[in-house]
Design a protein around this motif. Structure first.
Motif, PDB file in Angstrom:
ATOM      1  N   LEU A   1       0.819  -1.213   0.000  1.00  0.00           N
ATOM      2  CA  LEU A   1       0.000   0.000   0.000  1.00  0.00           C
ATOM      3  C   LEU A   1       0.854   1.264   0.000  1.00  0.00           C
ATOM      4  N   LEU A   2       1.961   1.237   0.733  1.00  0.00           N
ATOM      5  CA  LEU A   2       2.765   2.445   0.840  1.00  0.00           C
ATOM      6  C   LEU A   2       3.769   2.594  -0.290  1.00  0.00           C
ATOM      7  N   ILE A   3       4.160   1.506  -0.936  1.00  0.00           N
ATOM      8  CA  ILE A   3       4.958   1.665  -2.153  1.00  0.00           C
ATOM      9  C   ILE A   3       4.111   2.341  -3.223  1.00  0.00           C
ATOM     10  N   GLY A   4       2.854   1.958  -3.306  1.00  0.00           N
ATOM     11  CA  GLY A   4       1.925   2.589  -4.239  1.00  0.00           C
ATOM     12  C   GLY A   4       1.215   3.787  -3.645  1.00  0.00           C
ATOM     13  N   TYR A   5       1.879   4.487  -2.730  1.00  0.00           N
ATOM     14  CA  TYR A   5       1.282   5.655  -2.060  1.00  0.00           C
ATOM     15  C   TYR A   5       0.797   6.687  -3.079  1.00  0.00           C
ATOM     16  N   ALA A   6       1.640   6.990  -4.053  1.00  0.00           N
ATOM     17  CA  ALA A   6       1.247   7.906  -5.138  1.00  0.00           C
ATOM     18  C   ALA A   6       0.643   7.077  -6.266  1.00  0.00           C
ATOM     19  N   TYR A   7      -0.568   6.552  -6.044  1.00  0.00           N
ATOM     20  CA  TYR A   7      -1.152   5.585  -6.960  1.00  0.00           C
ATOM     21  C   TYR A   7      -1.516   6.174  -8.317  1.00  0.00           C
ATOM     22  N   GLU A   8      -1.504   7.503  -8.440  1.00  0.00           N
ATOM     23  CA  GLU A   8      -1.772   8.098  -9.744  1.00  0.00           C
ATOM     24  C   GLU A   8      -0.572   8.002 -10.675  1.00  0.00           C
ATOM     25  N   ARG A   9       0.578   7.589 -10.148  1.00  0.00           N
ATOM     26  CA  ARG A   9       1.790   7.465 -10.958  1.00  0.00           C
ATOM     27  C   ARG A   9       1.986   6.010 -11.356  1.00  0.00           C
ATOM     28  N   PRO A  10       2.078   5.708 -12.653  1.00  0.00           N
ATOM     29  CA  PRO A  10       2.264   4.309 -13.089  1.00  0.00           C
ATOM     30  C   PRO A  10       3.539   3.674 -12.545  1.00  0.00           C
ATOM     31  N   ILE A  11       4.598   4.462 -12.351  1.00  0.00           N
ATOM     32  CA  ILE A  11       5.846   3.897 -11.827  1.00  0.00           C
ATOM     33  C   ILE A  11       5.636   3.382 -10.409  1.00  0.00           C
ATOM     34  N   ALA A  12       4.913   4.147  -9.596  1.00  0.00           N
ATOM     35  CA  ALA A  12       4.668   3.728  -8.212  1.00  0.00           C
ATOM     36  C   ALA A  12       3.843   2.446  -8.161  1.00  0.00           C
ATOM     37  N   THR A  13       2.776   2.379  -8.937  1.00  0.00           N
ATOM     38  CA  THR A  13       1.950   1.167  -8.928  1.00  0.00           C
ATOM     39  C   THR A  13       2.695  -0.025  -9.521  1.00  0.00           C
ATOM     40  N   GLY A  14       3.545   0.222 -10.534  1.00  0.00           N
ATOM     41  CA  GLY A  14       4.333  -0.869 -11.097  1.00  0.00           C
ATOM     42  C   GLY A  14       5.335  -1.420 -10.106  1.00  0.00           C
ATOM     43  N   ASN A  15       5.998  -0.539  -9.351  1.00  0.00           N
ATOM     44  CA  ASN A  15       6.944  -0.995  -8.336  1.00  0.00           C
ATOM     45  C   ASN A  15       6.233  -1.711  -7.189  1.00  0.00           C
ATOM     46  N   ALA A  16       5.049  -1.239  -6.839  1.00  0.00           N
ATOM     47  CA  ALA A  16       4.271  -1.937  -5.811  1.00  0.00           C
ATOM     48  C   ALA A  16       3.905  -3.344  -6.277  1.00  0.00           C
ATOM     49  N   LEU A  17       3.575  -3.478  -7.564  1.00  0.00           N
ATOM     50  CA  LEU A  17       3.260  -4.797  -8.101  1.00  0.00           C
ATOM     51  C   LEU A  17       4.486  -5.701  -8.070  1.00  0.00           C
ATOM     52  N   ARG A  18       5.668  -5.153  -8.382  1.00  0.00           N
ATOM     53  CA  ARG A  18       6.896  -5.953  -8.314  1.00  0.00           C
ATOM     54  C   ARG A  18       7.115  -6.506  -6.908  1.00  0.00           C
ATOM     55  N   ALA A  19       6.995  -5.627  -5.915  1.00  0.00           N
ATOM     56  CA  ALA A  19       7.188  -6.069  -4.536  1.00  0.00           C
ATOM     57  C   ALA A  19       6.133  -7.096  -4.139  1.00  0.00           C
ATOM     58  N   PHE A  20       4.907  -6.873  -4.548  1.00  0.00           N
ATOM     59  CA  PHE A  20       3.812  -7.773  -4.178  1.00  0.00           C
ATOM     60  C   PHE A  20       4.015  -9.170  -4.763  1.00  0.00           C
ATOM     61  N   VAL A  21       4.338  -9.240  -6.053  1.00  0.00           N
ATOM     62  CA  VAL A  21       4.495 -10.533  -6.717  1.00  0.00           C
ATOM     63  C   VAL A  21       5.699 -11.288  -6.158  1.00  0.00           C
ATOM     64  N   THR A  22       6.809 -10.580  -5.948  1.00  0.00           N
ATOM     65  CA  THR A  22       8.000 -11.240  -5.430  1.00  0.00           C
ATOM     66  C   THR A  22       7.759 -11.808  -4.040  1.00  0.00           C
ATOM     67  N   ASN A  23       7.095 -11.041  -3.186  1.00  0.00           N
ATOM     68  CA  ASN A  23       6.853 -11.521  -1.827  1.00  0.00           C
ATOM     69  C   ASN A  23       5.827 -12.638  -1.770  1.00  0.00           C
ATOM     70  N   ARG A  24       5.011 -12.771  -2.825  1.00  0.00           N
ATOM     71  CA  ARG A  24       4.092 -13.913  -2.843  1.00  0.00           C
ATOM     72  C   ARG A  24       4.860 -15.231  -2.987  1.00  0.00           C
ATOM     73  N   VAL A  25       5.999 -15.188  -3.650  1.00  0.00           N
ATOM     74  CA  VAL A  25       6.839 -16.387  -3.734  1.00  0.00           C
ATOM     75  C   VAL A  25       7.323 -16.778  -2.339  1.00  0.00           C
ATOM     76  N   GLY A  26       7.763 -15.775  -1.578  1.00  0.00           N
ATOM     77  CA  GLY A  26       8.170 -16.058  -0.207  1.00  0.00           C
ATOM     78  C   GLY A  26       7.026 -16.554   0.656  1.00  0.00           C
ATOM     79  N   ASP A  27       5.833 -16.005   0.448  1.00  0.00           N
ATOM     80  CA  ASP A  27       4.669 -16.468   1.210  1.00  0.00           C
ATOM     81  C   ASP A  27       4.367 -17.935   0.918  1.00  0.00           C
ATOM     82  N   ALA A  28       4.537 -18.324  -0.341  1.00  0.00           N
ATOM     83  CA  ALA A  28       4.336 -19.734  -0.687  1.00  0.00           C
ATOM     84  C   ALA A  28       5.334 -20.617   0.056  1.00  0.00           C
TER      85      ALA A  28
END
Length: 505
Positions: A157-184
């Motif tokens: 949520l806080l990586i995508g704090y500036a959610y109107e910026r595509p770079i912020a949401t893209g980086n938040a998605l990177r962190a989210f997807v990578t950490n899902r591997v660790g969650d598995a």
């Protein structure tokens, strides 16, 4: 010690309260900032004070190693308790977590004043603090996984704090997807612990793993090691953490500079009894830590901004902590973790002031020697491209396919309009005889057929001036107009009133 559950509960209650205020609209704009800040800061301070009380009790009279508050759920022989570990590892680290979180939130009150996402920020920070305290204090793997997920969600949520910026949401998605591997990996470790050991309590897992031998201990530890690698950004999961700096500086300080980046190291220290049963796994951990330290060192040499330089330095230090764990120096790794978390949090929080004094970022020059190594460091050893190819692109492709299926299949089945069709001008549609609304699905087709039939009825029977129905309606309208004009005369109006009274009496 039944009240020890209030320690992680207070920040979570702060997040819940702030969230309710955001939904109801009471936490809005500058006028609601003071209340939001007080809720987050004071609840965090309450957790810190409770921890200090527990620390005092542990020093002078001693505390039980595990405080069990009750049973969370049970299924057959498996029983998961609401338990908290109060040993020499968890209490100091939890106190450090609460202290750094409190100082960071207090710092953020002025730093984020009049920011549009002020309330969202304190919601995420309170959620993260509660999650980190659960990770550190939990007495079993299931409760720790709950905190693990809370910390991950707040990070996203806080990586995508500036959610109107595509770079912020893209980086938040990177962190989210990578950490899902660790969650598995974490879930795999929990499942193997249930199947092989019959328990998820940290203390009992270490004792029972020694009874099953080296292979079982290594396989059991593997899932948790993968979780630690993803959360602490160890090679090959390192690239996401540099991208995570897109959020505000206080969140970068507490998440990736001091606390969450060390969650994987803390997990390895907590798994010491299990890891010591598998020398091969210990060697693998040491090798991964060494590669991570080299990656952070070389990557940091070519950075040109302060926050990225601090982040690569953090990656290097975390790699050295993992090396210490792999060599069996778990106590050294714990001290290293606490000292580095304190110092790095301070560096991240003062970095804006440093930039203000310097006035500009530094710029490096390509060296005349080792150009190949320089290129590899600039490209971050191509781990980011590999991660995008393995994780990001499949995720984005899946999202695109799901969106296409939703537009072309689901919307048509339920009769919703196709959003891929542009707006239709009413005048041009009427002139060409086309339907103004395009129907999809059985429900849409039925409604469109009814609309066409009613339109034909109006055009042929009502709107035509020479139609029989139109003549009948005009004659009926004349009669009604005559009756209305008679009722408007005073005599007939008085007669109508007297008749009304006669009926009532």
């Amino acid at each position: 010690m039944s009240w020890v559950g209030l320690i992680p509960l207070l920040p979570l209650l702060a997040a819940l309260t702030i969230g309710i205020r955001m939904v109801t609209g009471s936490a809005k704009g500058e006028t609601g900032e003071l209340t939001t800040a007080r809720i987050g800061v004071w609840m965090n301070l309450g957790a810190l004070l409770l921890l200090l009380v527990v620390d005092g009790i542990a020093l002078f009279s001693g505390t039980p190693p595990v405080a069990t508050l009750g049973t969370w759920f049970e299924s057959g022989p498996l029983q998961v308790s609401i338990s908290f570990t109060l040993d020499a590892l968890s209490l100091p680290v939890a106190t450090l977590v609460a202290l750094i979180a409190f100082l960071t939130q207090r710092f953020s009150v002025n730093y984020l004043h009049r920011e549009a996402g002020f309330h969202r920020f304190f919601f995420g920070m309170s959620l993260f603090t509660g999650g980190m305290l659960l990770i550190v204090l939990s007495g079993n793997a299931v409760l720790a996984f709950t905190g693990w997920e809370l910390a991950g969600v707040s990070s996203y949520l806080l990586i995508g704090y500036a959610y109107e910026r595509p770079i912020a949401t893209g980086n938040a998605l990177r962190a989210f997807v990578t950490n899902r591997v660790g969650d598995a990996g974490f879930l795999l470790g929990i499942v193997l612990a249930v199947l092989w050991l019959g328990t998820v309590e940290w203390a009992e897992m270490g004792i029972r793993a020694a009874e099953f031998g080296t292979l079982t201990a290594g396989m059991l530890a593997l899932g948790f090691v993968v979780a630690a690698m993803a959360k602490s950004a160890l090679v090959p999961f390192s690239p996401w953490v540099a991208r995570a700096l897109e959020g505000p500086t206080p969140s970068s300080a507490i998440f990736y500079g001091s606390l969450m980046i060390h969650a994987g190291v803390y997990l390895l220290i907590r798994l010491q009894p299990i890891l010591e049963q598998s020398p091969l796994m210990m060697g693998l951990i040491a090798a991964i830590g060494l590669l991570t330290a080299l990656y952070g060192w070389f990557g940091g040499l070519v950075q040109t901004d302060t926050k990225s330089s601090l982040m690569f330095a953090t990656t290097t230090q975390v790699g050295l902590m993992v090396v210490a764990c792999g060599l069996g120096w778990f106590t050294v790794a714990a001290w290293y973790l606490a000292l580095h978390a304190s110092w790095r949090a301070y560096q991240f929080l003062v970095s804006p002031s440093y930039l203000e004094k310097v006035g500009h970022e530094s710029h490096d020059k390509a060296p005349s020697r080792s150009r190949g190594l320089y290129t590899a460091a600039i490209q971050r050893f191509w781990l980011e491209a590999i991660a995008d190819w393995l994780l990001m692109r499949p995720t984005q492709s899946l999202a695109s396919d799901v969106n296409t299926f939703d537009q072309r299949v689901v919307n048509r089945l339920v009769g919703l309009p196709d959003t891929s069709i542009g707006p239709i001008r009413l005048d041009s549609a009427a002139a060409s005889g086309r339907d103004v609304v395009r129907a999809h699905g059985a429900a849409g087709q039925l409604l469109q057929w009814a609309a066409r039939w009613l339109n034909a009825f109006e055009q042929h029977l009502v709107f035509r001036g020479d139609g029989r129905l139109n003549r009948v309606l005009k004659r009926l309208g004349g009669y009604l107009f005559t009756v209305e004009s008679l009722l408007e005369r005073p005599v007939y109006l008085l007669l109508l009133i007297m008749a009304t009274f006669a009926v009532i009496l």
